[in-house]
Design an enzyme around this catalytic site. Sequence first.
Site, mmCIF file in Angstrom:
data_model
loop_
_atom_site.group_PDB
_atom_site.id
_atom_site.type_symbol
_atom_site.label_atom_id
_atom_site.label_comp_id
_atom_site.label_asym_id
_atom_site.label_seq_id
_atom_site.Cartn_x
_atom_site.Cartn_y
_atom_site.Cartn_z
ATOM 1 N N LYS A 124 0.840 -1.215 0.000
ATOM 2 C CA LYS A 124 0.000 0.000 0.000
ATOM 3 C C LYS A 124 0.871 1.260 0.000
ATOM 4 O O LYS A 124 0.667 2.173 -0.785
ATOM 5 C CB LYS A 124 -0.932 0.014 1.238
ATOM 6 C CG LYS A 124 -1.805 -1.219 1.366
ATOM 7 C CD LYS A 124 -2.686 -1.188 2.611
ATOM 8 C CE LYS A 124 -1.938 -1.191 3.928
ATOM 9 N NZ LYS A 124 -1.262 -2.481 4.239
ATOM 10 N N ARG A 180 -9.912 0.666 8.586
ATOM 11 C CA ARG A 180 -9.457 -0.666 8.969
ATOM 12 C C ARG A 180 -10.499 -1.421 9.768
ATOM 13 O O ARG A 180 -10.248 -2.572 10.157
ATOM 14 C CB ARG A 180 -8.220 -0.515 9.858
ATOM 15 C CG ARG A 180 -6.921 -0.890 9.177
ATOM 16 C CD ARG A 180 -5.823 -0.493 10.130
ATOM 17 N NE ARG A 180 -4.645 -1.256 9.966
ATOM 18 C CZ ARG A 180 -3.532 -0.785 9.398
ATOM 19 N NH1 ARG A 180 -3.490 0.423 8.902
ATOM 20 N NH2 ARG A 180 -2.469 -1.520 9.341
ATOM 21 N N ARG A 234 12.205 -5.026 5.294
ATOM 22 C CA ARG A 234 11.972 -3.632 4.868
ATOM 23 C C ARG A 234 12.747 -2.627 5.742
ATOM 24 O O ARG A 234 12.849 -2.798 6.949
ATOM 25 C CB ARG A 234 10.471 -3.375 4.995
ATOM 26 C CG ARG A 234 10.057 -1.947 4.929
ATOM 27 C CD ARG A 234 8.570 -1.822 4.913
ATOM 28 N NE ARG A 234 7.938 -2.181 6.165
ATOM 29 C CZ ARG A 234 6.627 -2.113 6.366
ATOM 30 N NH1 ARG A 234 5.829 -1.743 5.393
ATOM 31 N NH2 ARG A 234 6.116 -2.431 7.522
ATOM 32 N N ARG A 273 11.224 -0.263 11.295
ATOM 33 C CA ARG A 273 10.106 -0.018 12.216
ATOM 34 C C ARG A 273 10.129 -1.012 13.369
ATOM 35 O O ARG A 273 10.407 -2.185 13.155
ATOM 36 C CB ARG A 273 8.780 -0.164 11.454
ATOM 37 C CG ARG A 273 8.386 1.107 10.733
ATOM 38 C CD ARG A 273 7.237 0.930 9.795
ATOM 39 N NE ARG A 273 6.099 0.153 10.275
ATOM 40 C CZ ARG A 273 5.002 -0.058 9.554
ATOM 41 N NH1 ARG A 273 4.890 0.458 8.352
ATOM 42 N NH2 ARG A 273 4.015 -0.775 10.030
ATOM 43 N N ARG A 332 -0.539 -8.478 13.386
ATOM 44 C CA ARG A 332 -1.127 -7.502 12.449
ATOM 45 C C ARG A 332 -1.966 -8.212 11.387
ATOM 46 O O ARG A 332 -3.020 -7.722 10.986
ATOM 47 C CB ARG A 332 -0.014 -6.666 11.799
ATOM 48 C CG ARG A 332 0.539 -5.615 12.765
ATOM 49 C CD ARG A 332 1.957 -5.172 12.430
ATOM 50 N NE ARG A 332 2.091 -4.558 11.132
ATOM 51 C CZ ARG A 332 3.267 -4.312 10.546
ATOM 52 N NH1 ARG A 332 4.393 -4.634 11.166
ATOM 53 N NH2 ARG A 332 3.324 -3.739 9.379
HETATM 54 P P1 AP5 Z 1 4.877 -1.606 1.818
HETATM 55 O O1 AP5 Z 1 4.493 -0.816 0.620
HETATM 56 O O2 AP5 Z 1 5.674 -0.916 2.873
HETATM 57 O O3 AP5 Z 1 3.611 -2.355 2.426
HETATM 58 P P2 AP5 Z 1 2.332 -1.775 3.190
HETATM 59 O O4 AP5 Z 1 1.143 -2.496 2.604
HETATM 60 O O5 AP5 Z 1 2.311 -0.289 3.161
HETATM 61 O O6 AP5 Z 1 2.638 -2.369 4.614
HETATM 62 P P3 AP5 Z 1 2.620 -1.737 6.062
HETATM 63 O O7 AP5 Z 1 3.390 -2.705 6.920
HETATM 64 O O8 AP5 Z 1 3.100 -0.331 6.086
HETATM 65 O O9 AP5 Z 1 1.127 -1.843 6.383
HETATM 66 P P4 AP5 Z 1 0.470 -1.946 7.715
HETATM 67 O O10 AP5 Z 1 -0.927 -1.857 7.266
HETATM 68 O O11 AP5 Z 1 0.792 -3.104 8.563
HETATM 69 O O12 AP5 Z 1 1.130 -0.741 8.545
HETATM 70 P P5 AP5 Z 1 0.621 0.701 8.908
HETATM 71 O O13 AP5 Z 1 1.770 1.617 8.908
HETATM 72 O O14 AP5 Z 1 -0.582 1.063 8.096
HETATM 73 O O15 AP5 Z 1 5.693 -2.887 1.295
HETATM 74 C C1 AP5 Z 1 6.329 -3.780 2.208
HETATM 75 C C2 AP5 Z 1 7.703 -4.217 1.630
HETATM 76 O O16 AP5 Z 1 7.498 -5.032 0.471
HETATM 77 C C3 AP5 Z 1 8.576 -3.034 1.187
HETATM 78 O O17 AP5 Z 1 9.905 -3.323 1.529
HETATM 79 C C4 AP5 Z 1 8.421 -3.002 -0.336
HETATM 80 O O18 AP5 Z 1 9.592 -2.544 -0.993
HETATM 81 C C5 AP5 Z 1 8.127 -4.452 -0.664
HETATM 82 N N1 AP5 Z 1 7.179 -4.564 -1.763
HETATM 83 C C6 AP5 Z 1 6.049 -3.827 -1.968
HETATM 84 N N2 AP5 Z 1 5.408 -4.247 -3.083
HETATM 85 C C7 AP5 Z 1 6.149 -5.280 -3.574
HETATM 86 C C8 AP5 Z 1 6.011 -6.152 -4.719
HETATM 87 N N3 AP5 Z 1 4.974 -6.016 -5.559
HETATM 88 N N4 AP5 Z 1 6.952 -7.104 -4.898
HETATM 89 C C9 AP5 Z 1 8.012 -7.240 -4.042
HETATM 90 N N5 AP5 Z 1 8.197 -6.450 -2.946
HETATM 91 C C10 AP5 Z 1 7.280 -5.498 -2.722
HETATM 92 O O19 AP5 Z 1 0.092 0.490 10.398
HETATM 93 C C11 AP5 Z 1 0.982 0.235 11.465
HETATM 94 C C12 AP5 Z 1 0.203 0.172 12.769
HETATM 95 O O20 AP5 Z 1 -0.433 1.456 13.018
HETATM 96 C C13 AP5 Z 1 -0.947 -0.828 12.818
HETATM 97 O O21 AP5 Z 1 -0.499 -2.124 13.180
HETATM 98 C C14 AP5 Z 1 -1.855 -0.184 13.883
HETATM 99 O O22 AP5 Z 1 -1.370 -0.425 15.183
HETATM 100 C C15 AP5 Z 1 -1.734 1.291 13.591
HETATM 101 N N6 AP5 Z 1 -2.737 1.788 12.638
HETATM 102 C C16 AP5 Z 1 -2.491 2.326 11.406
HETATM 103 N N7 AP5 Z 1 -3.648 2.667 10.797
HETATM 104 C C17 AP5 Z 1 -4.646 2.324 11.652
HETATM 105 C C18 AP5 Z 1 -6.069 2.410 11.570
HETATM 106 N N8 AP5 Z 1 -6.694 2.893 10.486
HETATM 107 N N9 AP5 Z 1 -6.787 1.958 12.628
HETATM 108 C C19 AP5 Z 1 -6.183 1.479 13.733
HETATM 109 N N10 AP5 Z 1 -4.840 1.366 13.867
HETATM 110 C C20 AP5 Z 1 -4.076 1.783 12.828
#
Ligand code: AP5
Length: 216
Positions: A13, A88, A127, A161, A172
């Site tokens: 994402k 979410r 990552r 992270r 997660r």
């Molecule tokens: P990346 O693009 O970083 O993946 P992502 O989907 O953005 O993953 P996140 O881990 O950031 O998502 P998340 O939802 O767990 O975390 P968030 O910060 O939202 O890609 C990952 C890796 O793969 C990278 O190294 C990339 O280079 C590689 N890659 C990407 N695409 C690829 C491909 N096609 N092929 C090969 N490699 C690839 O949330 C963190 C925490 O915050 C949550 O756990 C929660 O506690 C809190 N939080 C955030 N939002 C909310 C909400 N709305 N409600 C409640 N709590 C929340």
Amino acid sequence: MNIILLGPPGAGKGTQASRLMADRGMVQLSTGDMLRAAVKSGSPVGLKAKSVMEAGELVSDEIVSGIIGERLDMSDTANGVIFDGYPRTAAQAEQLDELLEARGRMLDHVIELSVDEDALVDRIVGRYTCAKCGEGYHDHYKQPKVAGVCDVCGSTEFKRRPDDNAETVRTRMVEYRAKTAPILPIYEARGLVARVDGMADIDQVTQAIEAILDGK
Ligand code: AP5
């Protein structure tokens, strides 16, 4: 145009949202990034969110919808917004409808990145980002052109992270399956959902998303 990128942790994402920002002038609203900034600044929201995020659980709906509402009031969101990691839960999906309606805006697409969960732990644990400009890298899939030097800003400092460890990633994913995946039918019923193969190469995923946004 306002879109949601939906998918489990590591689906890509954030990677795709930053490309859409660069290509289309849309603004990425990542609740994860906003919460991490709040934790870093030690604000009241950050103090509440820190331990929840480190455990891989979800921060309260009121907190995240509150920060999204404040962000939507900023003028840079006028050209369109990419919701990354929000909504979410079913409650957040309802709150987003209310936030958009109150501002005379609507959702155009919900793009689901379909992925093989077994590959995600590897993606997340490998990552890291540039500590200065935030450019994302991966131990195997996206290394800097010159080892140890950021391609974008030349910094030699990188960070990982605290929630990017195998155990927290599994929590997660459980949270995603239990609370986030069930919101897809809400958007399916409105004809907003398009699916993209998130296991394809990063460039191919971008092309597939661009085609959806261009109505091709
Ligand atoms: P990346 O693009 O970083 O993946 P992502 O989907 O953005 O993953 P996140 O881990 O950031 O998502 P998340 O939802 O767990 O975390 P968030 O910060 O939202 O890609 C990952 C890796 O793969 C990278 O190294 C990339 O280079 C590689 N890659 C990407 N695409 C690829 C491909 N096609 N092929 C090969 N490699 C690839 O949330 C963190 C925490 O915050 C949550 O756990 C929660 O506690 C809190 N939080 C955030 N939002 C909310 C909400 N709305 N409600 C409640 N709590 C929340």
